[in-house]
Design an enzyme around this catalytic site. Structure first.
Site, mmCIF file in Angstrom:
data_model
loop_
_atom_site.group_PDB
_atom_site.id
_atom_site.type_symbol
_atom_site.label_atom_id
_atom_site.label_comp_id
_atom_site.label_asym_id
_atom_site.label_seq_id
_atom_site.Cartn_x
_atom_site.Cartn_y
_atom_site.Cartn_z
ATOM 1 N N SER A 232 1.305 5.175 -1.631
ATOM 2 C CA SER A 232 2.059 4.116 -2.302
ATOM 3 C C SER A 232 1.375 2.795 -2.006
ATOM 4 O O SER A 232 0.671 2.658 -0.995
ATOM 5 C CB SER A 232 3.498 4.074 -1.779
ATOM 6 O OG SER A 232 4.178 2.907 -2.208
ATOM 7 N N TYR B 62 10.311 4.339 4.620
ATOM 8 C CA TYR B 62 9.422 4.666 3.498
ATOM 9 C C TYR B 62 8.029 4.095 3.736
ATOM 10 O O TYR B 62 7.019 4.790 3.550
ATOM 11 C CB TYR B 62 10.020 4.102 2.205
ATOM 12 C CG TYR B 62 9.226 4.416 0.960
ATOM 13 C CD1 TYR B 62 9.407 5.626 0.292
ATOM 14 C CD2 TYR B 62 8.311 3.498 0.432
ATOM 15 C CE1 TYR B 62 8.689 5.916 -0.855
ATOM 16 C CE2 TYR B 62 7.593 3.788 -0.706
ATOM 17 C CZ TYR B 62 7.787 4.994 -1.357
ATOM 18 O OH TYR B 62 7.072 5.286 -2.495
#
Length: 255
Positions: free
Chosen positions: A144, A157
């Site tokens: 990401s 995350y």
């Protein structure tokens, strides 16, 4: 160029929707023979139907990538179906929980990292073991943009996606022994069901405008934007790329 994966046997995880579904379609169009999986059986079966209707070759499995026995069975099925395994796109992941760090529980931490970090590790481990038997292969992991930067309300995350880059580079450093290249893609915000859920979360809405503004191309991405890059990285055209973390983020990490 359109058949850059001709004859290659490739696993895709997280293929029930979004980036994984787009990858299944694009990889099949490029000539790949696929084994696709997800915990969502109905979704992955729907993706497989799309691939078959377009003339592609595909098998399916229902897999929880945080479970090592299931991941091992996945790679074994890939070899069983096609005789060997040429590549893998490890795309399965879960979203951030939109909590302050102080409010995260240990169960929250394990919920996200069990899929995003442990799941990637298990997939890479067993895929390399299968690929090195034929002396070559390529793996792409979905990290990401938040694997290199950070944002509030997402410590669990951010940590998991930083870990994906670490796993990628650690495994890639062993390519001289395994013959397996390992790279990762760093998506920005992509129009997938996961991001739709995030955007609709009341806790996230105050951050929407600033998130969009960081995508300097003026939009969020589409699943195909990421799948095209993953397809290239799995192809022989990327034979000199190893341990790369490729931003597919519309400029998100540029500022």
């Amino acid at each position: 160029m359109a058949r850059m994966l001709e004859g290659k046997s490739i696993i895709i995880t997280g293929a029930a929707s979004g980036i994984g579904r787009a990858a299944a379609r694009l990889f099949a169009e490029a000539g790949a023979r696929l084994l696709i999986c997800d915990w969502n059986k109905a979704g992955v079966d729907e993706t497989a139907d799309m691939v078959r209707q377009a003339g592609g070759e595909v098998g399916t499995m229902q897999v929880d990538v945080s479970d090592e026995a299931q991941v091992k069975a996945l790679t074994e099925k890939g070899v069983e179906l096609y005789g060997h395994l040429d590549g893998a796109y490890n795309n399965a992941g879960v979203q951030m929980l939109n909590k302050l760090t102080q409010d995260l529980t240990l169960d929250d931490w394990h919920k996200v990292n069990g899929v995003n970090a442990v799941g990637i590790f298990l997939c890479v481990k067993h895929e390399i073991a299968a690929m090195r038997k034929s002396g070559r292969g390529a793996i792409v992991n979905t990290a990401s943009a938040n694997g290199v930067v950070a944002q509030a309300y997402s410590t669990e995350y951010v940590a998991s996606k930083h870990a994906v880059i670490g796993i990628t580079r650690g495994a890639a450093s062993e390519a001289i022994e395994t013959g397996v290249r390992v790279n990762c893609v760093l998506p920005g915000m992509i129009n997938t069901p996961m991001i739709v859920d995030l955007v609709n979360n009341p806790e996230f809405r105050p951050h929407y405008d600033s998130a969009l503004a960081r995508h300097t191309v003026g939009r969020f991405g589409e699943p195909e934007d990421v799948a095209y890059v993953a397809r290239f990285l799995l192809s022989d055209q990327a034979a000199f790329m190893n341990a790369a973390a490729v931003a597919v983020d519309g400029g998100y990490t540029a500022r």
